[in-house]
Design an enzyme around this catalytic site. Sequence first.
Site, short mmCIF file in Angstrom:
data_model
loop_
_atom_site.label_atom_id
_atom_site.label_comp_id
_atom_site.label_asym_id
_atom_site.label_seq_id
_atom_site.Cartn_x
_atom_site.Cartn_y
_atom_site.Cartn_z
N GLY A 175 3.74 1.92 2.19
CA GLY A 175 4.90 2.23 1.16
C GLY A 175 5.59 3.25 1.08
CG HIS A 227 -5.85 2.07 4.97
ND1 HIS A 227 -5.63 2.92 5.76
CD2 HIS A 227 -4.83 0.84 4.83
CE1 HIS A 227 -4.31 2.85 6.49
NE2 HIS A 227 -3.86 1.56 5.56
CD GLU A 232 -3.70 -2.56 7.09
OE1 GLU A 232 -2.53 -2.69 6.77
OE2 GLU A 232 -4.26 -1.70 6.87
N GLY A 258 2.31 2.24 10.85
CA GLY A 258 3.46 3.17 10.63
C GLY A 258 4.23 3.47 12.04
CG ASN A 305 -1.75 1.25 1.46
OD1 ASN A 305 -1.82 1.95 0.56
ND2 ASN A 305 -2.38 1.38 2.66
#
Length: 252
Positions: free
Chosen positions: A231, A97, A169, A175, A11
């Site tokens: 990503g 998401h 997730e 992150g 992603n």
Amino acid sequence: MHAARALVAGNWKMHKTIAESTTFVRALLALAPDFDGVDAVIFPPFTALGAVGEALAGSRLGMGGQTMGDTDFGACTGEISPLMLLDCGARWVILGHSEQRANCCETDAGVNRKVHVALRLGITPIVAVGESAADHAAGRTHSHVVTQITAAFDGVTAADVARCIVAYEPIWAIGTGLSDSPPAANNVMAQIRGSVAGLEQTRILYGGSVKPDNIGAFVAQPHIDGALVGGASLGAQSFADLMANARASAAR
Ligand code: PGA
């Protein structure tokens, strides 16, 4: 042993220009990853989908949109139609998401509408669910993700649910470098798998600070079939390493 082949999904979020995107694809394909042993799909930004679709044409690298609208066309300024994704060669889409839910007003009902549209058009949805740090600390992880999952697949037949992918997730892991522990994530996946008919056959991915050096530990778990990886710094060699390590672990 896993019933399904591992899937590695990248992603890219709001990263990579058109040139950076096509350079990534050419570099990854030049590394000749083992597409016989592991599936892979990337989610570039919308602006790069057309060029990336051309760069990966004829390969077994999949491509998808990071979200989409819930109708085929219409007066929706700023939105991308699922038909536009197909037009670029995209055959996948991420729905629900947590960044879309938090920043772009994505709701459980909206995710459900989009799941129906994607399935009608032959687009494979990756339905993302996950709990906040507060829900996690309060012991509400399972109830939260099961609520999200049952809403997302409302009115979807078991056969169609089996055509989808789910990504668990935890928001607090995205992150942050704070990945969930593989057994704890596996435990949540087991709850997810048992919550809707059809999910017993669906590939479930873990997402949240997955790197080449920890993907194997996740995929070694019985309910974890791959990973959704952010990503920000995803280079071609890292992605190839993710694929190789997922493949090796799933085959054990
Ligand atoms: P991360 O993101 O790998 O940077 O944690 C995962 C995601 O948001 O899909």
